[in-house]
Design a protein around this motif. Structure first.
Motif, PDB file in Angstrom:
ATOM      1  N   GLN A  30       3.257 -16.738  30.438  1.00 26.33           N
ATOM      2  CA  GLN A  30       2.191 -15.102  30.435  1.00 26.33           C
ATOM      3  C   GLN A  30       2.109 -14.274  31.313  1.00 26.33           C
ATOM      4  N   HIS A  84      -2.565 -11.271  34.596  1.00 28.31           N
ATOM      5  CA  HIS A  84      -2.958 -10.329  34.877  1.00 28.31           C
ATOM      6  C   HIS A  84      -3.789  -9.793  35.759  1.00 28.31           C
ATOM      7  N   GLN A 120      -6.960  -6.015  28.870  1.00 28.33           N
ATOM      8  CA  GLN A 120      -7.386  -7.115  30.258  1.00 28.33           C
ATOM      9  C   GLN A 120      -9.007  -5.894  30.816  1.00 28.33           C
ATOM     10  N   HIS A 136      -6.051  -2.998  19.108  1.00 25.58           N
ATOM     11  CA  HIS A 136      -7.231  -4.705  20.032  1.00 25.58           C
ATOM     12  C   HIS A 136      -6.311  -5.709  19.077  1.00 25.58           C
ATOM     13  N   ASP A 137      -5.866  -5.452  17.869  1.00 28.28           N
ATOM     14  CA  ASP A 137      -5.976  -7.594  17.441  1.00 28.28           C
ATOM     15  C   ASP A 137      -4.291  -8.038  18.127  1.00 28.28           C
ATOM     16  N   HIS A 138      -3.273  -6.829  18.143  1.00 30.09           N
ATOM     17  CA  HIS A 138      -1.962  -7.416  18.711  1.00 30.09           C
ATOM     18  C   HIS A 138      -2.123  -6.906  19.997  1.00 30.09           C
ATOM     19  N   HIS A 139      -2.585  -6.384  21.092  1.00 29.80           N
ATOM     20  CA  HIS A 139      -1.973  -6.565  22.562  1.00 29.80           C
ATOM     21  C   HIS A 139      -3.437  -6.532  22.890  1.00 29.80           C
ATOM     22  N   HIS A 140      -3.660  -7.618  23.850  1.00 28.43           N
ATOM     23  CA  HIS A 140      -4.731  -8.441  25.570  1.00 28.43           C
ATOM     24  C   HIS A 140      -4.589  -6.930  26.254  1.00 28.43           C
ATOM     25  N   HIS A 161      -2.451   0.670  30.108  1.00 25.84           N
ATOM     26  CA  HIS A 161      -2.918  -0.783  30.156  1.00 25.84           C
ATOM     27  C   HIS A 161      -2.447  -1.657  30.441  1.00 25.84           C
TER      28      HIS A 161
END
Ligand SMILES: Cc1cc2cn([C@H]3C[C@H](O)[C@@H](CO)O3)c(=O)nc2[nH]1
Length: 225
Positions: A5, A8, A134, A128-132, A80
């Motif tokens: 991961q 972030h 931060q 929003h649903d597919h990318h975090h 972002h």
């Protein structure tokens, strides 16, 4: 399967009305080389293959509010997702202010047709649903509409020359609904600090230092242990 991961960074959004002093605030943090500082990509909005969408949005909003906000969303998303090795990312505004302030304003004043508005909402929901995205802290530079408007007049950006006080007043209300009254999402108090951005340059340093405690928190902890 175990894709590492991406780490972030501690991500801070500086939010506030037009003329709230965001650029000046961000300059204050240029001296910290542990911060990846990302200012609003206004220059991209001013020159997309030679087209100044920013100017067109104010001059012919019915026709250009949609392509402008569409492009703002793309340019903000790029910031972002921009990776950095630095422990802190400090961004001027965010997709959230696009969605909850500017796009709302343009829907309510009719410069975005509801069809355009729903296209943008679909993009926001998909992202929003597919990318975090931060978000660890919001610094809200809170001004009165009068102070913000005075500063806009003094700064005198060409494209903003025809912005009426009413527009600034409405954007102020939208920022208050979003950040203070939690209309769209309730940023837990730990997630936000509110600065009195009406203060002029001579008196605002104490507010800047207060925000440093929150913005630089991740590196201060490291240095102390
Ligand atoms: C995210 C986001 C920033 C942003 C800025 N603007 C306008 C307000 C100011 O006149 C200028 C620079 O912030 O661009 C906008 O209309 N919509 C926006 N959405």
């Amino acid at each position: 399967l175990f894709s590492s991961q991406p780490k972030h960074p501690f991500t801070v959004f500086v939010e506030g009305n037009i003329g709230s002093g965001k650029t000046t605030f961000l300059k204050h943090f240029e001296k910290f080389n542990d911060i990846c500082l990302l200012t609003e990509p206004v220059e991209r909005w001013r020159n997309l293959n030679g087209v100044n969408l920013f100017d067109l949005m104010y001059k012919n909003p019915e026709r250009f509010a949609m392509p402008f906000q569409n492009y703002v969303t793309l340019t903000m998303l790029k910031l972002h997702i921009q990776e950095t090795s630095k422990p802190i990312k400090l961004m001027e505004r965010s997709m959230f202010s696009a969605r909850y302030c500017f796009v709302e304003k343009m829907l309510s004043n009719g410069t975005l047709h509801e069809g355009m508005y729903h296209v943008l909402q679909e993009w926001y929901n998909f992202i929003h649903d597919h990318h975090h995205v931060q978000c660890d802290l919001i610094v809200y530079l809170r001004t009165s509409p009068e102070v913000a408007y005075e500063r806009i007049k003094k700064r005198a950006r060409d494209e903003e020359s025809c912005v009426p006080f009413e527009y600034i007043k409405d954007l102020h209300e939208l920022h208050e609904n979003w950040l203070i009254h939690g209309q769209f999402f309730r940023p837990a108090q730990k997630l936000m600090i509110v600065l009195d951005a009406n203060l002029d340059l001579e008196n605002i340093n104490s507010e800047y230092r207060r925000s440093e405690l929150s913005v630089l928190k991740p590196i201060m902890i490291e240095n102390t242990n």
